[in-house]
Structure formats: C-alpha cells, structure tokens
Design an enzyme around this catalytic site. Sequence first.
Site, mmCIF file in Angstrom:
data_model
loop_
_atom_site.group_PDB
_atom_site.id
_atom_site.type_symbol
_atom_site.label_atom_id
_atom_site.label_comp_id
_atom_site.label_asym_id
_atom_site.label_seq_id
_atom_site.Cartn_x
_atom_site.Cartn_y
_atom_site.Cartn_z
ATOM 1 N N ASN A 52 0.828 -1.214 0.000
ATOM 2 C CA ASN A 52 0.000 0.000 0.000
ATOM 3 C C ASN A 52 0.857 1.258 0.000
ATOM 4 O O ASN A 52 0.576 2.224 -0.724
ATOM 5 C CB ASN A 52 -0.913 0.019 1.222
ATOM 6 C CG ASN A 52 -1.970 -1.057 1.199
ATOM 7 O OD1 ASN A 52 -2.287 -1.615 0.154
ATOM 8 N ND2 ASN A 52 -2.521 -1.364 2.358
ATOM 9 N N LYS A 225 -8.707 14.001 13.335
ATOM 10 C CA LYS A 225 -8.028 15.130 13.980
ATOM 11 C C LYS A 225 -6.678 15.443 13.337
ATOM 12 O O LYS A 225 -6.022 16.413 13.734
ATOM 13 C CB LYS A 225 -7.844 14.853 15.475
ATOM 14 C CG LYS A 225 -9.145 14.788 16.261
ATOM 15 C CD LYS A 225 -8.914 14.515 17.735
ATOM 16 C CE LYS A 225 -8.439 13.097 17.978
ATOM 17 N NZ LYS A 225 -8.302 12.784 19.438
ATOM 18 N N GLY A 254 -4.016 4.935 6.807
ATOM 19 C CA GLY A 254 -2.732 5.191 7.444
ATOM 20 C C GLY A 254 -1.555 4.895 6.533
ATOM 21 O O GLY A 254 -0.531 5.595 6.570
ATOM 22 N N ASP A 255 -1.689 3.889 5.696
ATOM 23 C CA ASP A 255 -0.621 3.567 4.742
ATOM 24 C C ASP A 255 -0.479 4.676 3.697
ATOM 25 O O ASP A 255 0.637 5.037 3.301
ATOM 26 C CB ASP A 255 -0.918 2.242 4.040
ATOM 27 C CG ASP A 255 -0.988 1.071 5.011
ATOM 28 O OD1 ASP A 255 -0.351 1.143 6.071
ATOM 29 O OD2 ASP A 255 -1.698 0.099 4.706
#
Length: 311
Positions: A52, A225, A254-255
């Site tokens: 990823n 956030k 996240g990747d």
Amino acid sequence: MRVAVTGSIATDHLMTFPARITDQLLADRLDRVSLSFLVDSLEIREGGVAANIAYGLALLGHRPLLVGAVGADFEAYGARLAALGVDTAAVRVSATRHTARFLCTTDPDGNQIASFYPGAMTEASAIDLAEVLRAGVDTVLVGADDPAAMLRHTRACRAAGVRFLADPSQQLARLDGAAIRELVEGADHLFTNEYEHGLLLEKSGWSRAEVLGRVGTWVTTLGEKGSRVERAGEPVLEVPAAPAAAVADPTGVGDAYRAGYLSGLAAGLDPVRCARTGSVLASRALAAVGTQSYAVTPDALPALLASAYAG
C-alpha cells in the site's frame, strides 16, 4: 532518495456491516463472545502495508523498492504494481504458501473487526536486506511484517548505517517490550496511530521523553483530527487532517498517509509539509473502497495541498 518499503503484502477481503459493531457487544458478556455478522458487501482487493505504501509512492512519481514475501498467486498483483513504477525485484516468492490474507468487517462508524493470515509472510525473515541495501537504497521503512523479519531488517539497516523508519503498527500487539525497544532505537522516524502510541509506551516501558530521546521524529496519526509530530526539545506540531470528499473505507488510510509523508521526506520538505502531504493522500484513500483504489498525480498534488490548507 531511494526508498525501500518492507512489510506485509496481502490480498484484502473487505466487508461492510450495516449496523454498529459496538451495539452487538454486551458489556456483561465480554468474557464469552460469539458473533456472526451478515455483511452487505464483499470487495476483494490487493493490499498489505508495504504494498500500500509503495503504491502511494509510485503514484507520486517515485520508484520504491518493495521488500516482502508472497506466494505464487502474486504474479498478477506484482505485474500491476510494476506497471505503476514499483520495483518488485526484492519480493520473495514462496514455493509452498499463499500470499497473506487480510479479512476486515467495517461498520458505518468506521469501527472494524479484522483478522490477518500471514501465509508466505512467515518467510520474510529469509530475505537478506543487507544485499538489497547494496543496490543503493538510502532509506528503509520497516513496516509490519513477520516479527523476525522486522528485527532482521532493522539490524541490517543499523549495520549498514542506512536511515530507517520504524512503523510496527499492527504488530505492536504481538511484540514484547524487548523487541519493540530494538525496533525503535535509533529510528529516524517512528510512526504510530493514537492507540499504538499508548500501547508502545506501555509495552516498551519507556516514557514519552525516553522514546523521543531515541528517535529523530515521532509521527502519530489521529484520524479525523489529523496528525501530531514530536521531536525532543521542540514544540509539538499538530497538523489538521485534509478534508475528504467522501468517507468510503478507512482501510489503508494510514498507509496512504505514510506514502505521502515519505514522498515529502524524499523531497526534503519540513515535517509540517510532509504531514500535510500525508494527509492529502489519506483523504484520497478514505474516499475510495480498497487500499490501492485512489488516484493522485504529482502534477495534481500542489493544488490538492493548496485547497486543503489554504491560508
């Protein structure tokens, strides 16, 4: 800057559950859970943290070196990554095991229940990263992988004096304190999400200050956030998230962030601009189903950044 990305390479089975997963959990029955979810959809996609991240880097014009272990069923997947610009020469193909499988159920609130079958990933510790580094790699991201492979790769980077970035992520739950401390010690960057931030402190036995004394930069993703960038002796930097056009699937967000951050790092950008680039890619990934379905180009990136962080 030539980047090698080590870690899992997998096939993702992504399912959606129309109700809230948390509503199915009974507070007085958590000692004995037996649940089955009737899902609305199933998407089978290509994934794995290393693949990823390499995918995102390739979209932004880099030629990352992918390092991991796969099965013979990886042929079509590997050809697709290679066509995008990912160097797959360091991928080990198992003679007996299938490529890893990730099975994940997501509800409308973004809560997830997932399982991961390592398959060929268990052979990643047989990869000689020292030999890979001799090909001219400048930076290595050590991502979630077979634990023995993660430790071996980290040791190879230290021995060769090559900059490495620690991203233990999902494997923090499995690793003991000694292994976590070894993976983190001396990392140029450490990546965690908010939950992993606390877990790493608890399992390593180190305080926040002790971690910051051992790494160059600690980046923590915070979901909607944004992200937090910490360095010893410097003010904490809080970087807002880039607005997402839609919220389709949180898997692999996240990747994508890490790919964007690494792209900025390769360009010599400061931590805030690296984090903003990561957030823009994360927002693109969030709006697509699957971890390698979003699209972005190097030419489009400046406008996306300007739109997300105007003023």
